[in-house]
Design a protein around this motif. Structure first.
Motif, PDB file in Angstrom:
ATOM      1  N   ASN A 548       0.686  -1.308  -0.012  1.00 52.12           N
ATOM      2  CA  ASN A 548       0.013   0.027  -0.014  1.00 52.12           C
ATOM      3  C   ASN A 548       0.721   1.323   0.035  1.00 52.12           C
ATOM      4  O   ASN A 548       0.434   2.152  -0.584  1.00 52.12           O
ATOM      5  CB  ASN A 548      -0.946  -0.030   1.016  1.00 52.12           C
ATOM      6  N   ALA A 549       1.870   1.072   0.670  1.00 56.85           N
ATOM      7  CA  ALA A 549       2.951   2.334   0.683  1.00 56.85           C
ATOM      8  C   ALA A 549       3.309   2.505  -0.490  1.00 56.85           C
ATOM      9  O   ALA A 549       3.395   4.031  -0.955  1.00 56.85           O
ATOM     10  CB  ALA A 549       3.968   2.207   1.759  1.00 56.85           C
ATOM     11  N   LEU A 555       8.190   5.095  -3.577  1.00 52.55           N
ATOM     12  CA  LEU A 555       9.247   3.998  -3.396  1.00 52.55           C
ATOM     13  C   LEU A 555       9.795   4.241  -1.956  1.00 52.55           C
ATOM     14  O   LEU A 555      10.031   3.343  -1.412  1.00 52.55           O
ATOM     15  CB  LEU A 555      10.297   4.515  -4.570  1.00 52.55           C
ATOM     16  N   SER A 556      10.141   5.383  -1.589  1.00 54.17           N
ATOM     17  CA  SER A 556      10.950   5.745  -0.099  1.00 54.17           C
ATOM     18  C   SER A 556      10.295   5.026   0.826  1.00 54.17           C
ATOM     19  O   SER A 556      10.656   4.342   1.696  1.00 54.17           O
ATOM     20  CB  SER A 556      11.046   7.209   0.193  1.00 54.17           C
ATOM     21  N   SER A 557       8.841   5.468   1.070  1.00 55.62           N
ATOM     22  CA  SER A 557       8.006   4.934   2.237  1.00 55.62           C
ATOM     23  C   SER A 557       7.984   3.406   2.032  1.00 55.62           C
ATOM     24  O   SER A 557       7.996   2.571   2.922  1.00 55.62           O
ATOM     25  CB  SER A 557       6.481   5.547   1.993  1.00 55.62           C
ATOM     26  N   ALA A 558       7.723   2.723   0.765  1.00 52.62           N
ATOM     27  CA  ALA A 558       7.541   1.316   0.558  1.00 52.62           C
ATOM     28  C   ALA A 558       8.737   0.470   0.861  1.00 52.62           C
ATOM     29  O   ALA A 558       8.799  -0.201   1.634  1.00 52.62           O
ATOM     30  CB  ALA A 558       7.269   1.248  -0.802  1.00 52.62           C
ATOM     31  N   LEU A 559      10.054   1.061   0.784  1.00 52.13           N
ATOM     32  CA  LEU A 559      11.107   0.536   0.985  1.00 52.13           C
ATOM     33  C   LEU A 559      11.326   0.780   2.532  1.00 52.13           C
ATOM     34  O   LEU A 559      11.953  -0.116   3.238  1.00 52.13           O
ATOM     35  CB  LEU A 559      12.343   1.095   0.619  1.00 52.13           C
ATOM     36  N   GLY A 560      10.805   1.606   2.976  1.00 53.82           N
ATOM     37  CA  GLY A 560      11.012   1.868   4.666  1.00 53.82           C
ATOM     38  C   GLY A 560      10.211   0.875   5.196  1.00 53.82           C
ATOM     39  O   GLY A 560      10.609   0.073   6.333  1.00 53.82           O
ATOM     40  N   ASP A 561       8.770   0.875   4.666  1.00 55.38           N
ATOM     41  CA  ASP A 561       7.910  -0.395   5.369  1.00 55.38           C
ATOM     42  C   ASP A 561       8.533  -1.606   5.150  1.00 55.38           C
ATOM     43  O   ASP A 561       8.536  -2.563   5.992  1.00 55.38           O
ATOM     44  CB  ASP A 561       6.536  -0.425   4.697  1.00 55.38           C
ATOM     45  N   PHE A 562       9.059  -2.065   4.025  1.00 52.76           N
ATOM     46  CA  PHE A 562       9.677  -3.464   3.855  1.00 52.76           C
ATOM     47  C   PHE A 562      10.818  -3.770   4.571  1.00 52.76           C
ATOM     48  O   PHE A 562      10.933  -4.986   5.268  1.00 52.76           O
ATOM     49  CB  PHE A 562      10.114  -3.370   2.423  1.00 52.76           C
ATOM     50  N   ILE A 563      11.618  -2.738   4.849  1.00 50.29           N
ATOM     51  CA  ILE A 563      12.990  -2.878   5.798  1.00 50.29           C
ATOM     52  C   ILE A 563      12.489  -3.046   7.235  1.00 50.29           C
ATOM     53  O   ILE A 563      13.078  -3.864   8.034  1.00 50.29           O
ATOM     54  CB  ILE A 563      14.035  -1.639   5.691  1.00 50.29           C
ATOM     55  N   GLN A 564      11.386  -2.237   7.856  1.00 57.59           N
ATOM     56  CA  GLN A 564      10.865  -2.611   9.036  1.00 57.59           C
ATOM     57  C   GLN A 564      10.528  -3.958   9.207  1.00 57.59           C
ATOM     58  O   GLN A 564      10.433  -4.412  10.562  1.00 57.59           O
ATOM     59  CB  GLN A 564       9.861  -1.470   9.263  1.00 57.59           C
ATOM     60  N   LYS A 565      10.103  -4.485   8.381  1.00 56.99           N
ATOM     61  CA  LYS A 565       9.503  -5.942   8.718  1.00 56.99           C
ATOM     62  C   LYS A 565      10.597  -6.896   8.664  1.00 56.99           C
ATOM     63  O   LYS A 565      10.200  -8.173   8.977  1.00 56.99           O
ATOM     64  CB  LYS A 565       8.679  -6.334   7.454  1.00 56.99           C
ATOM     65  N   ILE A 566      11.882  -6.432   8.469  1.00 59.88           N
ATOM     66  CA  ILE A 566      12.899  -7.547   8.376  1.00 59.88           C
ATOM     67  C   ILE A 566      13.516  -7.685   9.870  1.00 59.88           C
ATOM     68  O   ILE A 566      13.694  -6.537  10.374  1.00 59.88           O
ATOM     69  CB  ILE A 566      14.162  -7.244   7.216  1.00 59.88           C
ATOM     70  N   ASP A 567      13.615  -8.686  10.412  1.00 50.41           N
ATOM     71  CA  ASP A 567      14.221  -8.859  11.880  1.00 50.41           C
ATOM     72  C   ASP A 567      15.574  -7.962  11.814  1.00 50.41           C
ATOM     73  O   ASP A 567      16.581  -8.706  11.136  1.00 50.41           O
ATOM     74  CB  ASP A 567      14.220  -9.997  12.328  1.00 50.41           C
ATOM     75  N   ILE A 573      19.907  -3.407   8.464  1.00 51.24           N
ATOM     76  CA  ILE A 573      19.873  -2.706   7.164  1.00 51.24           C
ATOM     77  C   ILE A 573      20.134  -1.126   7.511  1.00 51.24           C
ATOM     78  O   ILE A 573      19.139  -0.539   8.371  1.00 51.24           O
ATOM     79  CB  ILE A 573      18.613  -2.792   6.513  1.00 51.24           C
ATOM     80  N   GLN A 574      20.834  -0.408   6.927  1.00 51.30           N
ATOM     81  CA  GLN A 574      21.100   1.069   6.765  1.00 51.30           C
ATOM     82  C   GLN A 574      20.550   1.530   5.543  1.00 51.30           C
ATOM     83  O   GLN A 574      20.823   1.167   4.362  1.00 51.30           O
ATOM     84  CB  GLN A 574      22.508   1.555   6.998  1.00 51.30           C
ATOM     85  N   LEU A 575      19.484   2.309   5.479  1.00 53.45           N
ATOM     86  CA  LEU A 575      19.021   3.100   4.386  1.00 53.45           C
ATOM     87  C   LEU A 575      19.005   4.449   4.277  1.00 53.45           C
ATOM     88  O   LEU A 575      18.935   5.123   5.185  1.00 53.45           O
ATOM     89  CB  LEU A 575      17.323   2.600   4.475  1.00 53.45           C
ATOM     90  N   GLU A 581      12.045  12.833  -3.075  1.00 50.45           N
ATOM     91  CA  GLU A 581      10.951  13.592  -2.629  1.00 50.45           C
ATOM     92  C   GLU A 581       9.921  13.499  -3.594  1.00 50.45           C
ATOM     93  O   GLU A 581       8.707  13.625  -3.207  1.00 50.45           O
ATOM     94  CB  GLU A 581      11.151  15.422  -2.127  1.00 50.45           C
ATOM     95  N   GLU A 582      10.053  13.916  -4.915  1.00 46.62           N
ATOM     96  CA  GLU A 582       9.041  13.860  -5.802  1.00 46.62           C
ATOM     97  C   GLU A 582       8.792  12.341  -6.278  1.00 46.62           C
ATOM     98  O   GLU A 582       9.830  11.686  -6.541  1.00 46.62           O
ATOM     99  CB  GLU A 582       9.476  14.712  -7.181  1.00 46.62           C
ATOM    100  N   ARG A 583       7.454  12.023  -6.824  1.00 50.15           N
ATOM    101  CA  ARG A 583       7.407  10.693  -7.008  1.00 50.15           C
ATOM    102  C   ARG A 583       7.748  10.493  -8.586  1.00 50.15           C
ATOM    103  O   ARG A 583       7.992  11.357  -9.277  1.00 50.15           O
ATOM    104  CB  ARG A 583       5.871  10.423  -7.079  1.00 50.15           C
ATOM    105  N   LEU A 584       8.100   9.310  -8.860  1.00 53.39           N
ATOM    106  CA  LEU A 584       8.660   8.734 -10.206  1.00 53.39           C
ATOM    107  C   LEU A 584       7.426   8.288 -10.868  1.00 53.39           C
ATOM    108  O   LEU A 584       6.324   8.136 -10.384  1.00 53.39           O
ATOM    109  CB  LEU A 584       9.577   7.743 -10.055  1.00 53.39           C
ATOM    110  N   MET A 585       7.525   7.753 -12.000  1.00 55.54           N
ATOM    111  CA  MET A 585       6.446   7.251 -12.870  1.00 55.54           C
ATOM    112  C   MET A 585       6.005   5.816 -12.144  1.00 55.54           C
ATOM    113  O   MET A 585       6.954   4.963 -11.535  1.00 55.54           O
ATOM    114  CB  MET A 585       6.960   6.816 -14.235  1.00 55.54           C
TER     115      MET A 585
END
Length: 677
Positions: A548-549, A555-567, A573-575, A581-585
């Motif tokens: 959903n993110a 992309l930034s939020s989605a990667l953050g959510d994905f990494i948070q789910k990893i133990d 993981i350092q991100l 800041e602006e959305r891509l296609m």
């Protein structure tokens, strides 16, 4: 000019080249040495001594020092310098992948010791290697990382060096004003700390920028400012580089005698120093100036000497350009068969280094060869190849100029015939001759227009084909993402809802069946737990297929959510993300998310790593992605690409990007991805 400048960019060498102490005396000292630390120091000095004259020997001695420092626990402090010297030796030998591996080892060992000064040097040197690979964005990233560390530790000389390096990259990318600004900042710093040698080197760098700006007198002024500094320091290497640079400037002013004077003075110094690398470059310059002056026999001697010197140090990356220039001079001297032999040698060298600019120059010279050997059709074919590679280097206006050259090569024989006819008609009848000339010119102009129109249509057709291919690939990706969304929705809204309903009904049945025996209650609780676990699994799979993110925030939020789910206990993981800041296609974001997701999954499954660094940097040109782990690594030459890596490569190809995979057993894996925007 790049080769000359890069000598100055590598300022992280542990010790300067040995002066007055030859390799024989060092080898004798090594044989009699009994203390391991002394042996390592001598090996490193031997490697540094061989850098400019025999890179293979430099690699051998650096490897020897590294192996000894790794084998003895009391020599670990020498391992950092051993990695750095090995990287320098591999770079001088043109082995860029191995150089990057060595500098990565240099960085890793420095990081273990929290030696941030050496960490900055290692990043700086990796940036230098990427210059040779033509990856200026990667170079820029490494240089900026080095500058950040140096600013944190307040390393004033290091900061100045980083400014010079950033200026060099800006020059190569065409931002000449930024280049001057960076280098003047470096110059002010070096003057404040009274580092005379670095002041002189910076004068040379600034001169190179003015040379590229075509402000030749200004360039010469800066080159000459450095000469008295180097002379006072007895710094023959940089003094000769300054002389060589002034000679190059004189070439642009077409003052060939002056250029030759400065080249000869530099030649004397390089010969005394036995600097084979610089001698090879200088002989190539002398060959060029002799050719310009029509002294072809002398030019041939210089070309042969340059080839011998490059072969002596196994420097193959300059051979293609050297063979091409040699062939062009041979054509000017009328040695057409010999020129063909040289072109064949150039072609063999190009197959090895794959440089686009060499291919462009090769086809241009090949066209000249076919023209002079009376093969106009093949000359036209070579010009068309030249146009293809020139298209990726020059702008649209230059492409049109090349199209005019194409017509010239195809119609040159006709023009010569028309000229003879005109001469004959003038003698017979001036009026008829004038009409014939006008008619001939009209025919040529018409044919020129027709060929230009034909080339334009061919280019439009090729553009349309590429556009359709891009649309087809985009449609495949869109269909894939649509199907993912559909399946995710079905799982979430269909299967997920059914599982929730089943749980509610099961709870109702349990209420109706009360009171239950303890044994039956335990069994029903287990069934209820399995239903809860299934609901969670369905929800997790649904979100994994289409987060959903990613849909809502990018992309930034989605990667953050994905990494948070990893133990983080399993994999820390350092991100680091900049410029997103602006959305891509949507298609681009989705594909990048899948690429990074697949890379991280591979690390978890195969690498046994406990740390991963992930960075995304976006600028005007594109996105640089770096993924580095400290896992067990693997041998990239022996291990074939699996399905996961093939999927990653296919997605990167869809985005017109490129991937660099670097891994060494026991030293982790580094993946660099560049996506143009």
């Amino acid at each position: 000019m790049r080769k000359i400048l890069l000598v100055g960019l590598f300022l992280a060498v542990a010790a300067v080249f040995a002066s007055g102490q030859n390799t024989d005396s060092l080898t004798n000292i090594l044989k009699s040495a009994t203390v391991d630390s002394v042996k390592v120091k001598i090996m490193l000095r031997l490697s540094e001594t061989y850098l400019a004259s025999n890179p293979d020997s430099a690699v051998y001695w650096a490897n020897s020092a590294l192996k000894l420092s790794e084998a003895k626990s009391n020599l670990t402090r020498f391992r950092i310098n051993s990695w750095n010297t090995l990287g320098m030796a591999q770079y001088y030998g043109g082995h860029y992948t191995q150089a990057l591996e060595a500098f990565s080892g240099y960085y890793a060992d420095a990081k273990k010791k929290d030696d941030r000064k050496h960490m900055a040097f290692a990043l700086n040197n990796q940036g230098n290697v990427y210059i040779e690979l033509g990856k200026m964005d990667s170079t820029l990233w490494f240089y900026k990382e080095a500058l950040t560390i140096r600013q944190q530790i307040k390393d004033t000389p290091g900061i100045a060096q980083s400014y010079n390096n950033l200026g060099y990259v800006s020059k190569e990318k065409g931002d000449l004003e930024a280049a001057i600004e960076y280098m003047l900042s470096a110059l002010r710093t070096y003057e404040e700390v009274k580092d005379k040698k670095s002041v002189g080197v910076t004068y040379n760098f600034i001169g190179q920028v003015y040379l590229k700006k075509q402000e030749v007198p200004k360039a010469i002024e800066y080159f000459k400012k450095g000469l008295p500094i180097f002379e006072s320091l007895s710094d023959n290497a940089n003094f000769a580089i300054g002389l060589h640079s002034i000679g190059n400037a004189m070439i642009l002013l077409q003052q060939y005698d002056s250029a030759e004077y400065y080249y000869e003075k530099a030649l004397t110094i390089y010969t005394q120093m036995q600097d084979v690398r610089q001698l090879a470059l200088l002989n190539s310059s002398l060959a060029d100036i002799s050719s310009r002056k029509g002294k072809y026999a002398l030019a041939f001697d210089y070309f042969q000497k340059a080839l011998e010197l490059n072969h002596q140090i196994q420097n193959t990356r300059n051979l293609a350009g050297l063979f091409i220039a040699y062939a062009e001079t041979s054509l000017s001297a009328g040695k057409i068969p010999f020129a063909k032999t040289l072109l064949d040698s150039a072609w063999a060298a190009i197959q090895e280094n794959k440089k686009l600019i060499n291919l462009r120059d090769y086809y241009k010279t090949e066209a000249l060869y076919f023209e002079k050997s009376g093969q106009p059709v093949r000359a036209l074919s070579s010009i068309q190849q030249y146009l293809t590679f020139h298209d990726s280097i020059l702008n649209e206006s230059n492409i049109e100029a090349i199209a005019d050259m194409e017509v010239k090569y195809e119609s040159e024989k006709k023009e010569q015939q028309i000229a003879l006819q005109q001469s004959e008609l003038v003698r017979k009848n001036t009026t008829i001759g004038s009409l014939a000339i006008v008619g001939g010119l009209m025919v040529l102009l018409g044919y020129n227009y027709y060929r230009h129109y034909q080339l334009k249509k061919e280019k439009e057709l090729q553009t349309e084909i590429l556009h359709q291919q891009d649309l087809s690939a985009r449609a495949v990706i869109q269909a894939e993402e649509t199907e993912r969304r559909r399946i995710a929705a079905e799982l979430h809204d269909g299967v997920g809802q059914l599982m929730s309903a089943a749980r509610m009904n099961l709870e109702a049945v349990m209420e109706d069946m009360k009171p239950l025996s303890e044994e039956k209650q335990i069994k029903l609780d287990r069934v209820l737990g399995l239903v809860d676990e299934s609901c969670s699994e369905v929800r997790a799979v649904s979100h994994s297929m289409m987060p959903n993110a990613l849909l809502k925030k990018g992309l930034s939020s989605a990667l953050g959510d994905f990494i948070q789910k990893i133990d983080q206990k399993v994999l820390k993981i350092q991100l680091h993300i900049e410029g997103l800041e602006e959305r891509l296609m949507p298609e681009t974001e989705s594909v990048l998310y899948r690429i990074i997701q697949e890379c991280i999954t591979n690390v978890i499954k195969h690498s046994q790593a406990n740390r991963l660094d992930l960075s995304l940097l976006r600028n005007k040109e594109g996105i640089d992605i770096t993924i580095e782990d400290n896992g067990k690594g693997f041998d990239t030459k022996k291990k074939s690409a699996g399905i996961g890596l093939q999927n990653i490569q296919a997605r990167i190809a869809f985005l017109k990007g490129s991937i660099d995979l670097s891994s060494v057993p026991g030293k982790g894996t580094s993946i660099g991805i560049y996506i143009p925007l």
